[in-house]
Each structure stands twice: as C-alpha cells, then as structure tokens.
Design an enzyme around this catalytic site. Structure first.
Site, PDB file in Angstrom:
ATOM      1  CB  SER A 133     -29.156 -17.094 -69.906  1.00 36.85           C
ATOM      2  OG  SER A 133     -29.171 -17.147 -71.304  1.00 36.85           O
TER       3      SER A 133
HETATM    4  N1  SAM Z   1     -30.132 -13.926 -74.302  1.00 41.02           N
HETATM    5  C1  SAM Z   1     -31.433 -14.501 -74.070  1.00 41.02           C
HETATM    6  C2  SAM Z   1     -32.102 -13.910 -72.871  1.00 41.02           C
HETATM    7  O1  SAM Z   1     -31.557 -12.999 -72.227  1.00 41.02           O
HETATM    8  O2  SAM Z   1     -33.236 -14.326 -72.593  1.00 41.02           O
HETATM    9  C3  SAM Z   1     -31.397 -16.006 -73.997  1.00 41.02           C
HETATM   10  C4  SAM Z   1     -31.119 -16.571 -75.324  1.00 41.02           C
HETATM   11  S1  SAM Z   1     -31.677 -18.207 -75.586  1.00 41.02           S
HETATM   12  C5  SAM Z   1     -30.651 -19.129 -74.518  1.00 41.02           C
HETATM   13  C6  SAM Z   1     -30.985 -18.459 -77.215  1.00 41.02           C
HETATM   14  C7  SAM Z   1     -31.655 -17.665 -78.285  1.00 41.02           C
HETATM   15  O3  SAM Z   1     -30.869 -17.781 -79.467  1.00 41.02           O
HETATM   16  C8  SAM Z   1     -33.044 -18.182 -78.649  1.00 41.02           C
HETATM   17  O4  SAM Z   1     -33.991 -17.185 -78.484  1.00 41.02           O
HETATM   18  C9  SAM Z   1     -32.912 -18.591 -80.116  1.00 41.02           C
HETATM   19  O5  SAM Z   1     -34.075 -18.317 -80.900  1.00 41.02           O
HETATM   20  C10 SAM Z   1     -31.741 -17.741 -80.554  1.00 41.02           C
HETATM   21  N2  SAM Z   1     -31.040 -18.235 -81.753  1.00 41.02           N
HETATM   22  C11 SAM Z   1     -30.629 -19.497 -82.065  1.00 41.02           C
HETATM   23  N3  SAM Z   1     -30.005 -19.501 -83.249  1.00 41.02           N
HETATM   24  C12 SAM Z   1     -30.014 -18.215 -83.714  1.00 41.02           C
HETATM   25  C13 SAM Z   1     -29.540 -17.562 -84.886  1.00 41.02           C
HETATM   26  N4  SAM Z   1     -28.899 -18.226 -85.853  1.00 41.02           N
HETATM   27  N5  SAM Z   1     -29.725 -16.242 -85.014  1.00 41.02           N
HETATM   28  C14 SAM Z   1     -30.377 -15.526 -84.055  1.00 41.02           C
HETATM   29  N6  SAM Z   1     -30.858 -16.087 -82.920  1.00 41.02           N
HETATM   30  C15 SAM Z   1     -30.677 -17.405 -82.758  1.00 41.02           C
END
Ligand code: SAM
Length: 218
Positions: free
Chosen positions: A65
């Site tokens: 992000s």
């Molecule tokens: N917080 C992260 C960082 O600091 O880099 C950025 C997160 S990224 C925008 C969104 C993340 O949510 C992805 O890695 C994706 O795999 C995860 N994601 C999506 N759906 C999910 C779920 N149902 N359970 C766990 N993770 C999930």
C-alpha cells in the site's frame, strides 16, 4: 537544483514530510514509520521507488500500500501499546511491521503462502518478535486468538466481514476499505460500542479485492 544524490537522511525527511502533508500527524505513527524502512519490503524492479508515496507491485499479483494510506489507517486505529491487533492482508508485511511498533501483539494473515513466508523472513531479520504471520483466508478472522482490540483489513470487501466484526472487542476499532473491487472504495472506520456499531467514512481509497479461499500457492 543540485545533481548530488540525496542522502538517506534527506530521503527519510522527504518521506516523513510527504506523510505529514497527506494528514499523517500522529506522533507515534510517524515514529513507527520513521523506524521501519520501507526498502526491504519492496523487491525487484520497483525497489528504487520504495520511498515514493505510491502503491507498488509485489509478488503474487498483489501490492504494497501507499505509505500515506498505511499511516492514515494506522492513525485511525488509535492503537495503544496494550492492544492485540489483527491485520487481514499481510502482503509485503510493511503495514504489519508498522503495527508491531504501536501494539503489544500483531497477528497478520494472507491467503498467499509465499507472501507470508517472505514477510516472516523480514520480520525475523528486523527482530520484530511480536508479529505472528499466518497463511489462511482472513475473511473468517482468527477465532483462536479473538477477540482483538483493533482489526485492519488491507483488501477491499463488499461489506465489513461479519466474522471480523464478531471478533472485535467491545470498544474496539476496525478499519476496512469497502466497495466494489475495481472501483474507488470508501475507507470505513467501525467502532464497536455498547449501543451498537458506529460507522464513519474516512476517505476514498483503491485496494485489491478481499478474495475467498487460499491463493494458488496456498
Ligand atoms: N498490508 C499489505 C502491505 O503492507 O504490503 C498490503 C496488502 S495488499 C493491498 C492486499 C493483500 O490482501 C494481498 O496480499 C492479498 O493476498 C490479501 N488478501 C486478499 N484476500 C484475502 C483473504 N481473504 N484473506 C487473507 N488475505 C487476503
């Protein structure tokens, strides 16, 4: 204008200045973001852009992000050093690392095993011993560790997931982007009170979607 390459100190100052100018003013959050270098969380082609205030691609087709959004979400959670926090969406691990400087204990969960493994390596390297990173579908939360003082979802949901609301302590705060996955979403703050859930809209954001089940590598 000078052609001299900027020093680490100058780069850090610019990074913190950009955060403040976008509304990240909480001293503890700024301190945490000063302490955690974003560099190690961005690998490969985009590594030299780690200090820009923009989201960047990471493995598994996901994103790290934008730093100012990380700051604003952390600030909205109003975390104390006694808090147990759940993050859904580990991604690069950057947000969890910031949370680890603010909270007592952080649980972070991602549906991609590879992202969790790589994030764990960085946490170990930085000696961030109060983070537990888990592979799983975070929409169901972590019932074994519930309830949580704070919950942060870093992927966009159509509605705040019910299991996460249930795992939030009374008096707790959850921050979650809500809306259609490919459109602009609203960052929502939910406060759980004795008289019910109070919702407030913080700003527009754009996140990758919260998906069901594990990733292909899960
Ligand atoms: N917080 C992260 C960082 O600091 O880099 C950025 C997160 S990224 C925008 C969104 C993340 O949510 C992805 O890695 C994706 O795999 C995860 N994601 C999506 N759906 C999910 C779920 N149902 N359970 C766990 N993770 C999930």
């Amino acid at each position: 204008m000078s052609d001299t390459p900027e020093t680490d100190a100058e780069r850090k100052m610019q990074f913190l200045y950009a955060l403040r100018s976008k509304g990240v003013t909480d001293k503890r959050v700024l301190g945490a973001m000063e302490a955690i270098d974003r560099g190690p969380f961005v690998r490969g082609l985009f590594a030299d852009r780690a200090y820009e205030d923009m989201p960047l691609p990471i493995a598994c087709g996901q994103t790290i992000s934008q730093p100012s959004v990380v700051g604003l979400m952390s600030q909205a959670l109003n975390i104390t050093s006694r808090d147990k926090v759940l993050e859904v969406g580990t991604g690069s691990g950057y947000q969890a690392a910031i949370l680890s400087k603010l909270a007592r204990r952080v649980y972070t969960i991602d549906r991609h095993r590879r992202l969790v493994r790589e994030a764990r390596d960085i946490f170990d390297h930085l000696d961030l011993t109060n983070i537990t990173a888990i592979t799983g579908d975070g929409s169901f939360g972590l019932p074994d560790q519930a309830p949580f003082d704070r919950i942060i979802v870093t992927a966009a949901a159509e509605d705040p997931p019910g299991p996460l609301l249930a795992q939030l302590k009374m008096g707790g705060i959850m921050v979650v982007p809500v809306g259609q996955s490919d459109a602009v979403q609203s960052l929502i703050k939910v406060h759980k009170t004795e008289s019910g859930l109070e919702y407030s809209e913080l700003r527009d954001v754009r996140f990758v979607p919260l998906l069901e089940g594990l990733g292909k590598d899960g």
